[in-house]
Write a protein that holds these residues in place. Structure first.
Motif, short mmCIF file in Angstrom:
data_model
loop_
_atom_site.label_atom_id
_atom_site.label_comp_id
_atom_site.label_asym_id
_atom_site.label_seq_id
_atom_site.Cartn_x
_atom_site.Cartn_y
_atom_site.Cartn_z
N ASP A 108 0.80 -1.26 -0.20
CA ASP A 108 0.10 0.01 0.05
C ASP A 108 0.94 1.29 -0.11
O ASP A 108 0.31 2.30 -0.62
CB ASP A 108 -0.93 -0.02 1.30
N TYR A 109 1.88 1.41 0.84
CA TYR A 109 2.79 2.46 1.02
C TYR A 109 4.18 2.10 0.53
O TYR A 109 5.05 1.83 1.77
CB TYR A 109 2.65 3.12 2.16
N PRO A 110 4.53 2.05 -0.49
CA PRO A 110 5.96 1.54 -0.92
C PRO A 110 7.24 2.50 -0.91
O PRO A 110 8.14 2.17 -1.38
CB PRO A 110 5.95 0.87 -2.23
N GLU A 111 6.66 3.91 -0.47
CA GLU A 111 7.53 5.19 -0.65
C GLU A 111 8.99 4.66 0.13
O GLU A 111 10.07 4.98 -0.32
CB GLU A 111 6.80 6.40 0.02
N ASN A 112 8.67 4.21 1.32
CA ASN A 112 10.10 4.07 2.04
C ASN A 112 10.81 2.69 1.40
O ASN A 112 12.28 2.95 1.34
CB ASN A 112 9.63 3.49 3.40
N PHE A 113 10.29 1.96 0.74
CA PHE A 113 10.94 1.06 -0.03
C PHE A 113 11.95 1.51 -1.17
O PHE A 113 13.13 1.35 -1.28
CB PHE A 113 9.99 -0.14 -0.38
N TRP A 114 11.17 2.21 -2.12
CA TRP A 114 11.85 3.17 -3.13
C TRP A 114 13.00 4.09 -2.63
O TRP A 114 14.11 4.42 -3.28
CB TRP A 114 10.68 3.66 -4.01
N HIS A 115 12.56 4.84 -1.64
CA HIS A 115 13.59 5.75 -0.97
C HIS A 115 14.76 4.86 -0.61
O HIS A 115 15.97 5.47 -1.00
CB HIS A 115 13.07 6.54 0.17
N GLY A 116 14.84 3.93 -0.17
CA GLY A 116 15.91 3.03 0.46
C GLY A 116 16.72 2.82 -0.74
O GLY A 116 18.04 2.82 -0.61
N ILE A 117 16.22 2.29 -1.79
CA ILE A 117 16.91 1.66 -3.21
C ILE A 117 17.39 2.88 -3.81
O ILE A 117 18.69 2.92 -4.19
CB ILE A 117 16.01 0.95 -3.79
N PHE A 118 16.48 3.88 -3.93
CA PHE A 118 17.16 5.23 -4.66
C PHE A 118 18.28 5.83 -4.10
O PHE A 118 19.25 6.14 -4.62
CB PHE A 118 16.06 6.19 -4.67
N SER A 119 18.39 6.02 -2.60
CA SER A 119 19.32 6.52 -1.98
C SER A 119 20.72 5.72 -2.23
O SER A 119 21.95 6.21 -2.30
CB SER A 119 19.32 6.54 -0.57
N GLU A 120 20.64 4.40 -2.74
CA GLU A 120 21.91 3.74 -2.98
C GLU A 120 22.29 3.91 -4.34
O GLU A 120 23.54 3.14 -4.59
CB GLU A 120 21.72 2.19 -2.43
N LEU A 121 21.64 4.45 -5.20
CA LEU A 121 22.02 4.43 -6.71
C LEU A 121 23.10 5.55 -6.88
O LEU A 121 23.46 6.45 -6.06
CB LEU A 121 20.93 4.92 -7.61
N THR A 122 23.86 5.33 -7.92
CA THR A 122 24.87 6.33 -8.30
C THR A 122 24.17 7.70 -8.85
O THR A 122 23.09 7.67 -9.13
CB THR A 122 25.87 6.02 -9.39
N GLU A 123 24.79 9.02 -8.81
CA GLU A 123 24.02 10.03 -9.08
C GLU A 123 23.88 10.11 -10.50
O GLU A 123 22.73 10.63 -10.98
CB GLU A 123 25.24 11.08 -9.03
N GLU A 124 24.50 9.44 -11.60
CA GLU A 124 24.14 9.23 -12.86
C GLU A 124 22.94 8.53 -12.89
O GLU A 124 22.04 8.77 -13.73
CB GLU A 124 25.22 8.63 -13.53
N ALA A 125 22.76 7.56 -12.39
CA ALA A 125 21.48 6.67 -12.47
C ALA A 125 20.50 7.27 -11.96
O ALA A 125 19.12 7.22 -12.33
CB ALA A 125 21.77 5.22 -11.70
N LYS A 126 20.69 8.16 -10.83
CA LYS A 126 19.37 9.01 -10.42
C LYS A 126 18.88 9.81 -11.42
O LYS A 126 17.67 10.07 -11.51
CB LYS A 126 19.82 9.67 -9.06
N ILE A 127 19.97 10.50 -12.28
CA ILE A 127 19.36 11.37 -13.13
C ILE A 127 18.41 10.64 -14.38
O ILE A 127 17.69 11.26 -14.90
CB ILE A 127 20.64 12.23 -13.79
N VAL A 128 19.21 9.52 -14.75
CA VAL A 128 18.41 8.63 -15.70
C VAL A 128 16.93 8.27 -15.16
O VAL A 128 16.09 8.48 -16.02
CB VAL A 128 19.13 7.19 -16.07
N ALA A 129 17.03 8.04 -14.05
CA ALA A 129 15.72 7.32 -13.63
C ALA A 129 14.54 8.92 -13.47
O ALA A 129 13.45 8.59 -13.83
CB ALA A 129 15.64 7.03 -11.86
N LEU A 130 15.02 10.04 -13.13
CA LEU A 130 14.38 11.25 -12.96
C LEU A 130 14.12 11.74 -14.47
O LEU A 130 13.04 12.08 -14.75
CB LEU A 130 15.05 12.44 -12.14
N ILE A 131 14.73 11.58 -15.42
CA ILE A 131 14.46 11.89 -16.85
C ILE A 131 13.44 10.93 -17.30
O ILE A 131 12.63 11.36 -17.93
CB ILE A 131 15.84 11.60 -17.58
N LEU A 132 13.42 9.84 -16.79
CA LEU A 132 12.55 8.65 -17.33
C LEU A 132 11.01 9.20 -16.64
O LEU A 132 9.90 9.18 -17.31
CB LEU A 132 12.55 7.44 -16.97
N ALA A 133 11.09 9.75 -15.54
CA ALA A 133 9.84 10.07 -14.54
C ALA A 133 9.10 11.38 -15.53
O ALA A 133 7.94 11.61 -15.33
CB ALA A 133 10.33 10.39 -13.20
#
Length: 280
Positions: free
Chosen positions: A70-95
């Motif tokens: 129901d509330y997966p935000e904490n799950f995604w935040h934990g994984i996102f924080s472990e990504l490299t900065e470049e991978a974060k940018i690609v994810a945000l571009i996709l968003a």
């Protein structure tokens, strides 16, 4: 489909160290888990690995997993924080791009970001970013119709998380994304979804929407909804359709810049119409 989802769930249960009564409780909750809109193999796997069953009764444990869906935000935040900065940018571009979208279109946007904002050190390659995200956030597949690799998010809740993350960190990420947009629908998404209290950021996005109106292509053609699709022909883009997009999301009652641009566009449109013999 549901059968595949159930097989994935049972595979994770088989690999877990849960005692029989907990496995039985999850088995009896199978329909609720499989039918859940937030169903995600990654969330289930992480829950089974990290959430100690000893803290719950078997029934409570099954309910806790459903709450996790129901509330997966904490799950995604934990994984996102472990990504490299470049991978974060690609994810945000996709968003801020409508998916599914061709992988090469995301590469173009990432390449523009690298040219504008990469530091002195060698940035992570686009392929490496995609591989990093494929483990958690995205799925790539071959599209026979276009004969291209396309990409989608693994779960709809990921987009909600990324929008929330972008709002919370808008001062850092919005200017970079705004300058890096390679397609006009990306700018329209920023204009529509991230208009906030920071007037300087609002003005930056509005200015870019006006500057790039005739320059950037629109991807995909049915941006937002098929009824608002921007038509394409041998003569080029449907500028009136694009102006409708901009007017629809541009908050013209608040934005002097967008209002002036649309007024100028409409005036020029009707002047051209009046001077075209084909319409007289």
């Amino acid at each position: 489909n549901d059968a595949e989802k159930a097989r994935i769930l049972f595979s994770h249960l088989k690999a877990s160290d849960l005692e029989e009564e907990y496995l039985r409780a999850l088995y009896y909750s199978c329909d609720r888990i499989v039918d859940h809109l937030g169903y995600s193999p990654r969330i289930i796997e992480k829950f089974l690995k990290q959430n100690g069953s000893a803290e719950y009764t078997p029934r409570e444990y099954a309910d806790e997993l459903l709450g996790y869906l129901d509330y997966p935000e904490n799950f995604w935040h934990g994984i996102f924080s472990e990504l490299t900065e470049e991978a974060k940018i690609v994810a945000l571009i996709l968003a801020v791009s409508y998916t599914p979208i061709q992988l090469e279109d995301i590469r173009k946007t990432y390449g523009k970001y690298i040219r504008l904002f990469a530091g002195k050190s060698t940035p992570k390659s686009f392929e490496a970013c995609v591989s990093e995200l494929e483990k958690t956030f995205i799925t790539t597949y071959w599209q026979d119709l276009n004969e291209e690799i396309e990409v989608i998010f693994e779960n709809p809740s990921i987009v909600d998380f990324l929008y929330s993350y972008l709002r919370q960190n808008q001062e850092y990420y919005l200017p970079k994304l705004c300058e890096s947009c390679a397609f006009y629908n990306q700018l329209l998404t920023l204009l529509e979804r991230f208009h906030g209290k920071d007037d300087s950021l609002n003005q930056l996005i509005e200015r870019r929407c006006a500057e790039e109106f005739y320059r950037l292509p629109m991807k995909p053609r049915d941006y937002g909804a098929p009824d608002w699709g921007e038509l394409f022909s041998d003569e080029g883009s449907d500028w009136s359709g694009r102006a409708c997009h901009l007017a629809r999301v541009g908050r013209m009652e608040e934005s002097t810049l967008i209002r002036e641009f649309i007024v100028h566009f409409v005036s020029g449109f009707f002047n051209e119409l009046a001077n075209n013999p084909a319409y007289n």
